[in-house]
Motif scaffolding. Structure first.
Motif, PDB file in Angstrom:
ATOM      1  N   THR A   1       0.712  -1.055   0.065  1.00  0.00           N
ATOM      2  CA  THR A   1       0.159   0.111   0.112  1.00  0.00           C
ATOM      3  C   THR A   1       0.908   1.226   0.069  1.00  0.00           C
ATOM      4  O   THR A   1       0.631   2.123  -0.696  1.00  0.00           O
ATOM      5  CB  THR A   1      -1.024  -0.065   1.195  1.00  0.00           C
ATOM      6  N   SER A   2       1.646   1.209   0.946  1.00  0.00           N
ATOM      7  CA  SER A   2       2.825   2.499   0.834  1.00  0.00           C
ATOM      8  C   SER A   2       3.552   2.651  -0.537  1.00  0.00           C
ATOM      9  O   SER A   2       3.690   3.706  -0.919  1.00  0.00           O
ATOM     10  CB  SER A   2       3.805   2.258   2.210  1.00  0.00           C
ATOM     11  N   LEU A   3       4.015   1.526  -1.042  1.00  0.00           N
ATOM     12  CA  LEU A   3       4.818   1.423  -2.508  1.00  0.00           C
ATOM     13  C   LEU A   3       3.800   2.158  -3.399  1.00  0.00           C
ATOM     14  O   LEU A   3       4.063   3.117  -4.057  1.00  0.00           O
ATOM     15  CB  LEU A   3       5.162   0.161  -2.640  1.00  0.00           C
ATOM     16  N   ASN A   4       2.365   1.607  -3.578  1.00  0.00           N
ATOM     17  CA  ASN A   4       1.702   2.329  -4.372  1.00  0.00           C
ATOM     18  C   ASN A   4       1.219   3.685  -4.224  1.00  0.00           C
ATOM     19  O   ASN A   4       0.977   4.376  -5.098  1.00  0.00           O
ATOM     20  CB  ASN A   4       0.275   1.359  -4.431  1.00  0.00           C
ATOM     21  N   THR A   5       1.326   4.064  -2.875  1.00  0.00           N
ATOM     22  CA  THR A   5       0.548   5.573  -2.730  1.00  0.00           C
ATOM     23  C   THR A   5       1.547   6.458  -2.389  1.00  0.00           C
ATOM     24  O   THR A   5       1.296   7.863  -2.482  1.00  0.00           O
ATOM     25  CB  THR A   5      -0.395   5.523  -1.718  1.00  0.00           C
ATOM     26  N   GLU A   6       2.768   6.159  -2.043  1.00  0.00           N
ATOM     27  CA  GLU A   6       3.709   7.082  -1.537  1.00  0.00           C
ATOM     28  C   GLU A   6       5.124   7.201  -2.036  1.00  0.00           C
ATOM     29  O   GLU A   6       5.894   8.163  -2.312  1.00  0.00           O
ATOM     30  CB  GLU A   6       4.183   6.779  -0.076  1.00  0.00           C
ATOM     31  N   ALA A   7       5.507   5.692  -2.781  1.00  0.00           N
ATOM     32  CA  ALA A   7       6.881   6.018  -3.216  1.00  0.00           C
ATOM     33  C   ALA A   7       7.255   6.535  -4.512  1.00  0.00           C
ATOM     34  O   ALA A   7       8.395   6.533  -4.744  1.00  0.00           O
ATOM     35  CB  ALA A   7       7.141   4.323  -3.400  1.00  0.00           C
ATOM     36  N   ALA A   8       6.147   6.847  -5.138  1.00  0.00           N
ATOM     37  CA  ALA A   8       6.348   7.721  -6.486  1.00  0.00           C
ATOM     38  C   ALA A   8       7.504   6.763  -7.408  1.00  0.00           C
ATOM     39  O   ALA A   8       8.499   7.262  -8.111  1.00  0.00           O
ATOM     40  CB  ALA A   8       6.654   9.158  -6.240  1.00  0.00           C
ATOM     41  N   LEU A   9       7.143   5.524  -7.609  1.00  0.00           N
ATOM     42  CA  LEU A   9       8.041   4.508  -8.208  1.00  0.00           C
ATOM     43  C   LEU A   9       8.112   5.059  -9.656  1.00  0.00           C
ATOM     44  O   LEU A   9       6.993   5.260 -10.216  1.00  0.00           O
ATOM     45  CB  LEU A   9       7.645   3.117  -8.170  1.00  0.00           C
ATOM     46  N   SER A  10       9.230   4.919 -10.328  1.00  0.00           N
ATOM     47  CA  SER A  10       9.502   5.183 -11.651  1.00  0.00           C
ATOM     48  C   SER A  10       9.099   3.799 -12.489  1.00  0.00           C
ATOM     49  O   SER A  10       8.806   2.765 -11.635  1.00  0.00           O
ATOM     50  CB  SER A  10      10.879   5.416 -12.045  1.00  0.00           C
TER      51      SER A  10
ATOM     52  N   ASP B   1      12.121   1.042   3.935  1.00  0.00           N
ATOM     53  CA  ASP B   1      11.975   2.540   3.982  1.00  0.00           C
ATOM     54  C   ASP B   1      13.665   3.278   3.894  1.00  0.00           C
ATOM     55  O   ASP B   1      13.513   4.180   3.947  1.00  0.00           O
ATOM     56  CB  ASP B   1      11.477   3.080   5.138  1.00  0.00           C
ATOM     57  N   THR B   2      14.453   2.144   3.665  1.00  0.00           N
ATOM     58  CA  THR B   2      15.624   2.907   3.259  1.00  0.00           C
ATOM     59  C   THR B   2      15.793   3.167   1.930  1.00  0.00           C
ATOM     60  O   THR B   2      16.300   3.840   1.263  1.00  0.00           O
ATOM     61  CB  THR B   2      16.780   1.873   3.837  1.00  0.00           C
ATOM     62  N   PHE B   3      15.009   2.156   1.067  1.00  0.00           N
ATOM     63  CA  PHE B   3      15.264   1.992  -0.355  1.00  0.00           C
ATOM     64  C   PHE B   3      14.251   2.760  -0.943  1.00  0.00           C
ATOM     65  O   PHE B   3      14.141   3.225  -1.962  1.00  0.00           O
ATOM     66  CB  PHE B   3      15.092   0.538  -0.635  1.00  0.00           C
ATOM     67  N   TYR B   4      13.044   2.873  -0.455  1.00  0.00           N
ATOM     68  CA  TYR B   4      11.905   3.796  -0.736  1.00  0.00           C
ATOM     69  C   TYR B   4      11.142   4.678   0.208  1.00  0.00           C
ATOM     70  O   TYR B   4      11.544   4.626   1.329  1.00  0.00           O
ATOM     71  CB  TYR B   4      10.606   2.639  -0.782  1.00  0.00           C
ATOM     72  N   TRP B   5      10.483   5.784  -0.318  1.00  0.00           N
ATOM     73  CA  TRP B   5       9.852   6.723   0.569  1.00  0.00           C
ATOM     74  C   TRP B   5       8.514   6.157   0.707  1.00  0.00           C
ATOM     75  O   TRP B   5       7.375   6.344   0.064  1.00  0.00           O
ATOM     76  CB  TRP B   5       9.642   8.081  -0.236  1.00  0.00           C
ATOM     77  N   VAL B   6       8.497   5.400   2.141  1.00  0.00           N
ATOM     78  CA  VAL B   6       7.209   4.757   2.618  1.00  0.00           C
ATOM     79  C   VAL B   6       7.076   5.100   3.847  1.00  0.00           C
ATOM     80  O   VAL B   6       6.937   4.156   4.808  1.00  0.00           O
ATOM     81  CB  VAL B   6       7.289   3.302   2.136  1.00  0.00           C
ATOM     82  N   PRO B   7       6.615   6.393   4.173  1.00  0.00           N
ATOM     83  CA  PRO B   7       6.632   6.407   5.538  1.00  0.00           C
ATOM     84  C   PRO B   7       5.312   5.985   6.393  1.00  0.00           C
ATOM     85  O   PRO B   7       5.448   5.754   7.647  1.00  0.00           O
ATOM     86  CB  PRO B   7       6.359   8.238   5.643  1.00  0.00           C
ATOM     87  N   GLY B   8       4.222   5.508   5.680  1.00  0.00           N
ATOM     88  CA  GLY B   8       3.060   4.895   6.027  1.00  0.00           C
ATOM     89  C   GLY B   8       3.563   3.262   6.589  1.00  0.00           C
ATOM     90  O   GLY B   8       3.181   3.192   7.734  1.00  0.00           O
TER      91      GLY B   8
END
Length: 381
Positions: free
Chosen positions: A37-46, A179-186
């Protein structure tokens, strides 16, 4: 419509890839669901980051399947005694890597190697020398260096050297790696409050698998290391009865911006929207909370903690390693000294790049950091 990760699809892909379908206890679904959920909504994945992440999560799920299959085929693995002498933890960038690799060089201790934590289960038909896993680990490291230029000046990694077992915890989806590799604060907020008991129970199982593959380790207790352990100090002590926490100390004024710099470097693999000005405050808060929790855990069981200061490790690494061995109940000797010096020689040859940053690069100031962490520095530094 933007493509997203789907948990059911990941599970199906892992099952199809391995030909297996028994994931064991499904407790891991909660952390996996929160992470996705965090990856989909927060991480802004390329687009590339999304594909790399999909492959990574599928591979981690595949390893869960393969672990259960190995345990069914070799039930004796579950009977192996795992002894952990030390968990090295502390804020990142506090000399814990140097100390870990020094202690891992001792003939008296065992440590997980980089290629093992990347590929912990033998491939079909693979002998004890693990040539395919070692080849893949070297290739994986080459690709990582290509995607994260400059990382070598922050943290030296070698495919056949000691590495953090938090990478084994990745397979539980309860891991600071994410949360080191991605912006996933949730996800980070969830992790901070989670009961990690089952994850550490599985870490024991992964250590059993590594020990089973190398029976010589049975006579040597493990030395483990990761900043992640700072998020679960009580769980570590409860899971590994004889373990001591070796806490590495360095001023957060230096450590926090240094870690934020590392996060910025590696998270750019997966997103083109990495904002350094939010990384600093996020990690500063995370580590302040973790250190307050550490203080409470230490007060309850002070006899199970060993303190090491960064300045001492840098200035007198061999003397520090000998002292820690004594604190762990071992008796350092000439063989340890030889091993320590051999590692230090190798370490000097491994690192070539420089690492430069300022607190302001990450929305921080030295004065604010000094004030936020005064409760810690006034006691331990």
């Amino acid at each position: 419509m933007t493509a997203t990760l789907d948990v059911d699809e990941l599970l199906a892909k892992a099952a199809a890839k391995t030909g297996l379908d028994d994931f064991g206890d499904d407790w891991f679904r909660e952390p996996l669901d929160v992470l996705v959920t965090s990856l989909n909504t927060e991480a802004a994945l390329s687009p590339l980051g999304l594909e790399l992440t999909r492959r990574r999560l599928t591979a981690l799920l595949g390893d869960r399947l393969r672990l259960r299959a190995l345990q069914r085929e070799h039930p004796e693995v579950l009977d192996l005694e795992v002894r952990v002498a030390a968990e090295i933890c502390g804020l990142p960038r506090t000399g814990s890597t140097l100390l870990h690799r020094l202690l891992a060089a001792s003939p008296k201790l065992a440590a997980a190697l980089s290629w093992e934590v990347a590929y912990p289960i033998p491939f079909p038909g693979e002998g004890p020398d693990a040539p395919e896993r070692k080849r893949r680990a070297q290739e994986r490291m080459r690709v990582f260096a290509e995607f994260s230029p400059g990382f070598g000046g922050i943290h030296s990694v070698v495919w056949d050297g000691p590495e953090e077992e938090v990478i084994l915890l990745d397979r539980t989806f309860v891991s600071m790696s994410f949360d080191t590799f991605y912006w996933v604060p949730g996800y980070g907020d969830w992790l901070r409050a989670a009961d990690q008991g089952k994850a550490y129970g599985e870490l024991r199982e992964w250590l059993q698998v590594l020990q089973w593959q190398n029976p010589a380790r049975a006579s040597r207790p493990w030395v483990l290391k990761s900043p992640h352990h700072l998020t679960a100090v009580d769980t570590v002590l409860d899971t590994f009865d004889d373990c001591k926490i070796v806490m590495t100390h360095r001023s957060p004024v230096s450590a926090v911006p240094s870690f934020a710099s590392m996060v910025r470097t590696i998270s750019r693999q997966h997103s083109e929207d990495v904002d350094p000005l939010r990384l600093g405050p996020y990690w500063s808060n995370r580590f302040a909370v973790a250190l307050r929790d550490f203080t409470a855990a230490r007060a309850a069981r002070p006899e199970r903690f060993v303190d090491v200061r960064f300045t001492d490790t840098v200035r007198e690494p061999t003397a520090v390693a000998r002292r820690v061995l004594r604190e762990l109940g071992a008796h350092p000797d000439a063989a340890d000294d030889t091993a320590f010096e051999a590692y230090l020689t190798r370490n000097r040859a491994e690192r070539h790049e420089s690492h430069s940053y300022t607190p302001q690069d990450f929305g921080l100031s030295e004065a604010e950091l000094a004030e936020e962490f005064a409760f810690y520095t006034e006691v331990y530094l």
